[in-house]
Design a protein around this motif. Sequence first.
Motif, PDB file in Angstrom:
ATOM      1  N   SER A  35      21.816   4.519  -2.148  1.00 42.34           N
ATOM      2  CA  SER A  35      20.527   4.751  -1.507  1.00 42.34           C
ATOM      3  C   SER A  35      19.841   5.977  -2.078  1.00 42.34           C
ATOM      4  N   ALA A  36      18.514   5.911  -2.111  1.00 45.72           N
ATOM      5  CA  ALA A  36      17.706   7.052  -2.544  1.00 45.72           C
ATOM      6  C   ALA A  36      17.374   7.980  -1.383  1.00 45.72           C
ATOM      7  N   GLU A  37      17.832   7.642  -0.188  1.00 45.06           N
ATOM      8  CA  GLU A  37      17.555   8.475   0.982  1.00 45.06           C
ATOM      9  C   GLU A  37      18.270   9.819   0.873  1.00 45.06           C
ATOM     10  N   PRO A  38      17.635  10.908   1.310  1.00 42.66           N
ATOM     11  CA  PRO A  38      18.285  12.229   1.271  1.00 42.66           C
ATOM     12  C   PRO A  38      19.608  12.217   2.039  1.00 42.66           C
ATOM     13  N   GLY A  39      20.633  12.803   1.440  1.00 44.25           N
ATOM     14  CA  GLY A  39      21.931  12.893   2.100  1.00 44.25           C
ATOM     15  C   GLY A  39      22.772  11.651   2.028  1.00 44.25           C
ATOM     16  N   ALA A  40      22.345  10.660   1.249  1.00 45.55           N
ATOM     17  CA  ALA A  40      23.111   9.414   1.153  1.00 45.55           C
ATOM     18  C   ALA A  40      24.497   9.675   0.585  1.00 45.55           C
ATOM     19  N   ARG A  41      25.483   8.959   1.095  1.00 42.50           N
ATOM     20  CA  ARG A  41      26.846   9.106   0.593  1.00 42.50           C
ATOM     21  C   ARG A  41      26.923   8.721  -0.878  1.00 42.50           C
ATOM     22  N   PHE A  42      26.201   7.659  -1.250  1.00 37.84           N
ATOM     23  CA  PHE A  42      26.168   7.193  -2.635  1.00 37.84           C
ATOM     24  C   PHE A  42      24.715   7.244  -3.113  1.00 37.84           C
ATOM     25  N   PRO A  43      24.309   8.368  -3.675  1.00 37.01           N
ATOM     26  CA  PRO A  43      22.903   8.549  -4.072  1.00 37.01           C
ATOM     27  C   PRO A  43      22.590   7.904  -5.414  1.00 37.01           C
ATOM     28  N   VAL A  44      21.324   7.809  -5.712  1.00 35.24           N
ATOM     29  CA  VAL A  44      20.862   7.284  -7.002  1.00 35.24           C
ATOM     30  C   VAL A  44      20.951   8.412  -8.020  1.00 35.24           C
ATOM     31  N   ALA A 101      43.242   4.027 -14.889  1.00 37.71           N
ATOM     32  CA  ALA A 101      44.119   2.941 -14.448  1.00 37.71           C
ATOM     33  C   ALA A 101      44.529   2.050 -15.614  1.00 37.71           C
ATOM     34  N   GLU A 102      45.747   1.525 -15.525  1.00 37.18           N
ATOM     35  CA  GLU A 102      46.214   0.512 -16.462  1.00 37.18           C
ATOM     36  C   GLU A 102      45.936  -0.879 -15.917  1.00 37.18           C
ATOM     37  N   PHE A 103      46.042  -1.022 -14.595  1.00 27.40           N
ATOM     38  CA  PHE A 103      45.774  -2.282 -13.918  1.00 27.40           C
ATOM     39  C   PHE A 103      44.676  -2.079 -12.884  1.00 27.40           C
ATOM     40  N   LEU A 104      43.894  -3.113 -12.637  1.00 25.30           N
ATOM     41  CA  LEU A 104      42.792  -2.987 -11.696  1.00 25.30           C
ATOM     42  C   LEU A 104      43.288  -2.698 -10.283  1.00 25.30           C
ATOM     43  N   HIS A 105      44.471  -3.196  -9.932  1.00 29.17           N
ATOM     44  CA  HIS A 105      44.941  -2.941  -8.567  1.00 29.17           C
ATOM     45  C   HIS A 105      45.152  -1.446  -8.324  1.00 29.17           C
ATOM     46  N   GLN A 106      45.343  -0.666  -9.392  1.00 33.01           N
ATOM     47  CA  GLN A 106      45.465   0.786  -9.239  1.00 33.01           C
ATOM     48  C   GLN A 106      44.124   1.422  -8.883  1.00 33.01           C
ATOM     49  N   VAL A 107      43.031   0.814  -9.312  1.00 32.79           N
ATOM     50  CA  VAL A 107      41.701   1.284  -8.924  1.00 32.79           C
ATOM     51  C   VAL A 107      41.506   1.064  -7.432  1.00 32.79           C
ATOM     52  N   TYR A 108      41.949  -0.074  -6.949  1.00 31.14           N
ATOM     53  CA  TYR A 108      41.819  -0.388  -5.524  1.00 31.14           C
ATOM     54  C   TYR A 108      42.650   0.554  -4.668  1.00 31.14           C
ATOM     55  N   THR A 109      43.861   0.840  -5.069  1.00 30.25           N
ATOM     56  CA  THR A 109      44.692   1.742  -4.257  1.00 30.25           C
ATOM     57  C   THR A 109      44.243   3.195  -4.379  1.00 30.25           C
ATOM     58  N   ALA A 110      43.542   3.520  -5.475  1.00 28.49           N
ATOM     59  CA  ALA A 110      42.947   4.856  -5.557  1.00 28.49           C
ATOM     60  C   ALA A 110      41.853   5.013  -4.512  1.00 28.49           C
ATOM     61  N   ALA A 111      41.127   3.915  -4.248  1.00 26.82           N
ATOM     62  CA  ALA A 111      40.078   3.931  -3.232  1.00 26.82           C
ATOM     63  C   ALA A 111      40.654   3.824  -1.828  1.00 26.82           C
ATOM     64  N   ASP A 112      41.725   3.042  -1.682  1.00 29.28           N
ATOM     65  CA  ASP A 112      42.358   2.824  -0.375  1.00 29.28           C
ATOM     66  C   ASP A 112      43.848   2.587  -0.592  1.00 29.28           C
ATOM     67  N   ALA A 129      32.972  10.666  -6.254  1.00 31.90           N
ATOM     68  CA  ALA A 129      33.753  10.478  -5.034  1.00 31.90           C
ATOM     69  C   ALA A 129      35.112   9.856  -5.299  1.00 31.90           C
ATOM     70  N   ARG A 130      35.295   9.318  -6.513  1.00 32.56           N
ATOM     71  CA  ARG A 130      36.557   8.683  -6.922  1.00 32.56           C
ATOM     72  C   ARG A 130      36.930   7.554  -5.953  1.00 32.56           C
ATOM     73  N   THR A 131      35.968   6.674  -5.743  1.00 34.08           N
ATOM     74  CA  THR A 131      36.228   5.554  -4.849  1.00 34.08           C
ATOM     75  C   THR A 131      35.374   4.359  -5.248  1.00 34.08           C
ATOM     76  N   ILE A 132      35.690   3.206  -4.678  1.00 34.83           N
ATOM     77  CA  ILE A 132      34.914   1.992  -4.915  1.00 34.83           C
ATOM     78  C   ILE A 132      33.701   1.987  -3.991  1.00 34.83           C
ATOM     79  N   VAL A 133      32.541   1.811  -4.578  1.00 35.49           N
ATOM     80  CA  VAL A 133      31.316   1.683  -3.792  1.00 35.49           C
ATOM     81  C   VAL A 133      31.202   0.258  -3.262  1.00 35.49           C
ATOM     82  N   ASN A 134      31.337  -0.714  -4.167  1.00 35.86           N
ATOM     83  CA  ASN A 134      31.088  -2.100  -3.789  1.00 35.86           C
ATOM     84  C   ASN A 134      31.829  -3.029  -4.753  1.00 35.86           C
TER      85      ASN A 134
END
Length: 316
Positions: A35-44, A101-112, A129-134
């Motif tokens: 979002s472009a909104e001020p203070g957005a967690r995931f800004p542009v 990551a070597e495997f994609l599942h490691q990206v997922y566990t890095a996020a959760d 943020a080192r996490t998955i947005v979407n």
Amino acid sequence: MGMLVDGVWQDVWYDTKRTGGTFQRADSAFRHQVSAEPGARFPVEAGRYHLIVSLACPWAHRTIIFRKLKRLEAAISLSVVDPLMLDQGWRFADADPVTGAEFLHQVYTAADPTYTGRVTVPVLWDKQARTIVNNESSEIIRLMNGPLAALGDASHDYYPVDLRGEIDALNARIYDAVNNGVYKAGFATSQAAYEAAYHALFAMLDELEARLGRGRYLFGDRLTEADWRLFTTLVRFDAVYHGHFKCNRQTLRSFPNLWGYVRDLYQMPGIAETVSLDHIKRHYYVSQRTVNPTQIVPVGPAIDFAAPHGRDRLSA
């Protein structure tokens, strides 16, 4: 093929026994918005986001196309996984330079670290943020067409306000019968489930063939996200879905309007380079051992997407 259960990788195929042989796709788990909104967690912000894709996957292909169409290559970095999805799922040929990551599942566990669910592409990753947005392709392409377009080319809106209701309604029907319909046919484990998906698929293709006889695109002269969502399935049809998924009433090339339409979209600037039949065929025929136990990849068919299409005659 596999999934994470409480953050632990398990190599398991889809469970169709509990659904009477019908394949059911799980919803995507990460659905945050930029979002472009001020203070957005995931800004542009240019350079903040990273897209992880497979050239084989039709869902990921949508996002590759929109990154190209919206000229976001400089703003959003890209990693492509190996076409083979084997015992550890999607893997990187070399460690992903952004996530490590070597495997994609490691990206997922890095996020959760306790994530439970399928590990799928595409993934939109936040480098800060080192996490998955979407990880929902339909939402990622709207982020690219919407707020993220400010980082590239916002000149063409593929989801115009006046058509949104119609686009949403047509997308839903195409998703169920075509985009996901080929998978429902290919992954079915009962005759009844397969035939239901097969007949729904070709009924919808017949309808789309007639519709595209009246206009160059799904909405006449207006090129929208609905066209690109359909394209990524159609461009794979003859190479994979016709044989591998038993969607064999006829080839796409035997539909005059659909075949011309696919060539028309393929020949638009930058699109051909997003299509890799090598990755597509190797992924489906080698990775999906339940469907193709021999893992033999067909040599054919020969498909000429660059042949003249003549669709411009339908433009107003």
